[in-house]
Design a protein around this motif. Structure first.
Motif, PDB file in Angstrom:
ATOM      1  N   ASN A   1       0.757  -3.196  -8.814  1.00  0.00           N
ATOM      2  CA  ASN A   1       1.921  -3.027  -8.622  1.00  0.00           C
ATOM      3  C   ASN A   1       2.177  -2.678  -9.532  1.00  0.00           C
ATOM      4  O   ASN A   1       3.643  -1.955 -10.008  1.00  0.00           O
TER       5      ASN A   1
ATOM      6  N   SER B   1       1.172   0.165 -11.045  1.00  0.00           N
ATOM      7  CA  SER B   1       1.486   1.475 -11.706  1.00  0.00           C
ATOM      8  C   SER B   1       2.324   1.438 -10.184  1.00  0.00           C
ATOM      9  O   SER B   1       3.007   3.307 -10.346  1.00  0.00           O
ATOM     10  N   SER B   2       2.262   0.683  -9.174  1.00  0.00           N
ATOM     11  CA  SER B   2       3.574   1.688  -8.195  1.00  0.00           C
ATOM     12  C   SER B   2       5.072   0.697  -8.829  1.00  0.00           C
ATOM     13  O   SER B   2       6.054   2.069  -8.460  1.00  0.00           O
TER      14      SER B   2
ATOM     15  N   PHE C   1      -5.314  -6.265  -8.724  1.00  0.00           N
ATOM     16  CA  PHE C   1      -3.803  -6.440  -8.176  1.00  0.00           C
ATOM     17  C   PHE C   1      -3.029  -5.975  -9.150  1.00  0.00           C
ATOM     18  O   PHE C   1      -2.010  -5.816  -8.502  1.00  0.00           O
TER      19      PHE C   1
ATOM     20  N   SER D   1       6.577  -9.078  -6.232  1.00  0.00           N
ATOM     21  CA  SER D   1       4.858  -8.210  -5.593  1.00  0.00           C
ATOM     22  C   SER D   1       4.604  -9.223  -6.705  1.00  0.00           C
ATOM     23  O   SER D   1       4.269 -10.227  -7.278  1.00  0.00           O
TER      24      SER D   1
END
Lengths: 344, 344
Positions: free
Chosen positions: A113, A115-116, A109, A101
DNA sequence: CTGTTAGCGCTTTCAA
DNA sequence: TTGAAAGCGCTAACAG
């Protein structure tokens, strides 16, 4: 009209063979507790039925995805790609894949990223913080949750609590500038990147240290901290810088290969000779500098190796006991001054 | 000693609030069938307890991972990275992430990657076939299973059955060579890549077509098909090629920007002037050509846009009815000859 | 050596 | 508006 087919699953094989799902599962795992003849039957049937394991189900049940999440500030910087290549190499040897990512140089961002990734899609995270990253609670909170994290490049003191891989930016740039000084250069220009970024701060520090140690005057108008995060605009900044200079430098130390190349380009177009009139040094050594005429002297940073080391540290964490307070590991890689045609 | 903490799950929230798991799930989904006050309670509690959904469990249950698998032949070719950047851009806007794998120019790796993706970790696949890829059963078999696939670059006729995005390589190179011819060049050299790769075949075809149309003689010793898949060796090949040439060309058309730059480098070192003695044209336009002195005239290929289009086609497939026999979509992107200083 | 069964954490009918 | 329960496909503990 054909529709998406239902996938073959363990149950289908089990039914066809009149054995249990568990046995099929074990057989496919080559578990020695399964009779060899059963194993063979299972393999043959699985093959014949076109069985493909469902990785998601496996992951849910095993708690492992065998995916490493990688967050880099940008794609269009060969350094990061080369690090990714190193990560990929090591990871693949150990049966991991990488999910890349880009944080696009933005803290927001980066956090998104992260946390995803935290949602469990990756077993661990490799991250290179952006210049905007000033607080590290998001990283620390991830670590606290027991998710393995390894950082590289651009690490501030505040995050030294995480495993990381770096080079000694200040020493590297010191040695490059020292080299110029020993060659008799008196007006040494510095071209760095955005001031907020730790690596650029350190490289600037190395420059200043060298200048100070040898008592060489530092001229403000020979110093440029590029602010653009975009390749196109970098060119404009450097062009403006040199157009504006009245008394030219006799050497330029730049903080990336790209700055070095842009510097050479602009100087050549202004009619200077390299290295006769002006020496130029870059930082990185990612192949382009070798092609340019004249080829670019630079500090070689072991990017591929950095990727491998980062991946190694992460995978080590996977295999270690889950001790959150484990002694953090730091790897410092060596840089090297590679002499080419852009310096006398 | 702290150990990895057990993650908070729906059940925990449900218990604390004395409601059912289903309600919590629906509340977090903002399902309108849940009372607003309940929703608020749930959100607050989830936040307070540090709840993070488990993406793997979601995926297993929903059958969607929101991950796109991308297979490229190599990392160290800026074209592929730029395409990935385009994919990433489009994908992220549509809530997908990308899992990048390199096939390392090997058919076996390509197949391995494909089959690992087939295990259900990705919702769809974007692939750029290697030069070794001569059979397409592995791709077709994936498509037949109902997994969305989109291809780009280096597509042979045999796989035209899949959605894909390409440029018209032959026409692009034809126009570049035609340009050289109209400038009066008579001895036009061709430097291409590995012969097995469709894109290079097409670019060679365009060269031959133009030469034929204008009745310009083609000299075998002015033609080179580089075989290396490795940046370092490319340089050696091109160097050897020019060292060996007796009567120099008056123009060189090359099939990648890197070949173009290496050509200029070697010619400059041999003492030729560019463009006065020899014109050079590259292919790609990925930024490096602009920096070189002289800057490189080249065919600009819209790489970023190609990535976006590829991602768009794939995500379209996600949303289409699962008709395996759907009309395949082909997108042809425009190229453009960008004139710079390496041509007269 | 093999089978039974209870999860993994979430979604989604079906009922209430 | 909410709950109970089945199920996604696989693993692994336990029993036999």
């Amino acid at each position: 009209m054909t529709f998406k087919k239902r996938r073959v699953k363990l149950e289908d094989i089990a039914r066809k063979l009149n054995i249990s799902i568990a046995t099929v599962s074990r057989a496919l795992d080559k578990n020695p507790r399964v009779k060899l003849s059963t194993q063979e039957k299972v393999f043959k049937t699985a093959e014949a039925m076109g069985y493909m394991p469902n990785q998601i189900a496996k992951s849910l049940s095993s708690g492992k995805t065998n995916i490493i999440g990688v967050i880099i500030p940008r794609y269009d910087e060969p350094f990061f790609i080369e690090v990714c290549r190193g990560i990929d190499h090591y990871a693949r040897e150990h049966n991991y894949k990488i999910l890349i990512s880009s944080s696009r140089n933005s803290f927001e961002f980066e956090r998104e990223n992260l946390s995803s990734f935290e949602k469990g899609i990756v077993d661990g995270i490799i991250l290179s913080p952006t210049h905007e990253t000033e607080t590290f609670v998001h990283i620390k909170s991830i670590i606290k949750k027991g998710i393995p994290v390894v950082l590289f490049d651009n690490i501030r003191e505040e995050v030294r609590g995480a495993d990381h891989v770096i080079i000694e930016d200040d020493k590297a740039s010191f040695s490059a500038v020292e080299f110029l000084i020993k060659k008799g250069k008196k007006r040494i220009s510095f071209i760095g990147g955005i001031r907020e970024k730790k690596v650029f701060q350190d490289r600037f520090k190395g420059y200043l240290d060298a200048m100070k140690k040898y008592n060489i005057p530092v001229y403000d108008d020979l110093i440029l901290h590029c602010e653009s995060l975009d390749r196109e605009y970098e060119d404009v900044e450097i062009q403006n810088f040199f157009n504006k200079i009245t008394a030219p430098p006799d050497a330029v130390f730049t903080c990336t290969d790209n700055y070095g190349l842009l510097t050479m380009k602009n100087l050549l177009r202004l009619g200077y000779k390299i290295p006769e009139d002006i020496s130029v040094i870059g930082f990185g050594d990612l192949g382009l500098g070798e092609v340019f005429v004249p080829s670019l002297t630079c500090i070689a940073q072991p990017s591929f190796e950095m990727g491998q080391k980062v991946a190694e540290l992460l995978i080590d964490q996977f295999n270690e006991p889950n001790d959150v307070n484990h002694r953090k590991k730091v790897i410092k890689l060596k840089t090297e001054l590679v002499l080419r045609d852009s310096t006398t």
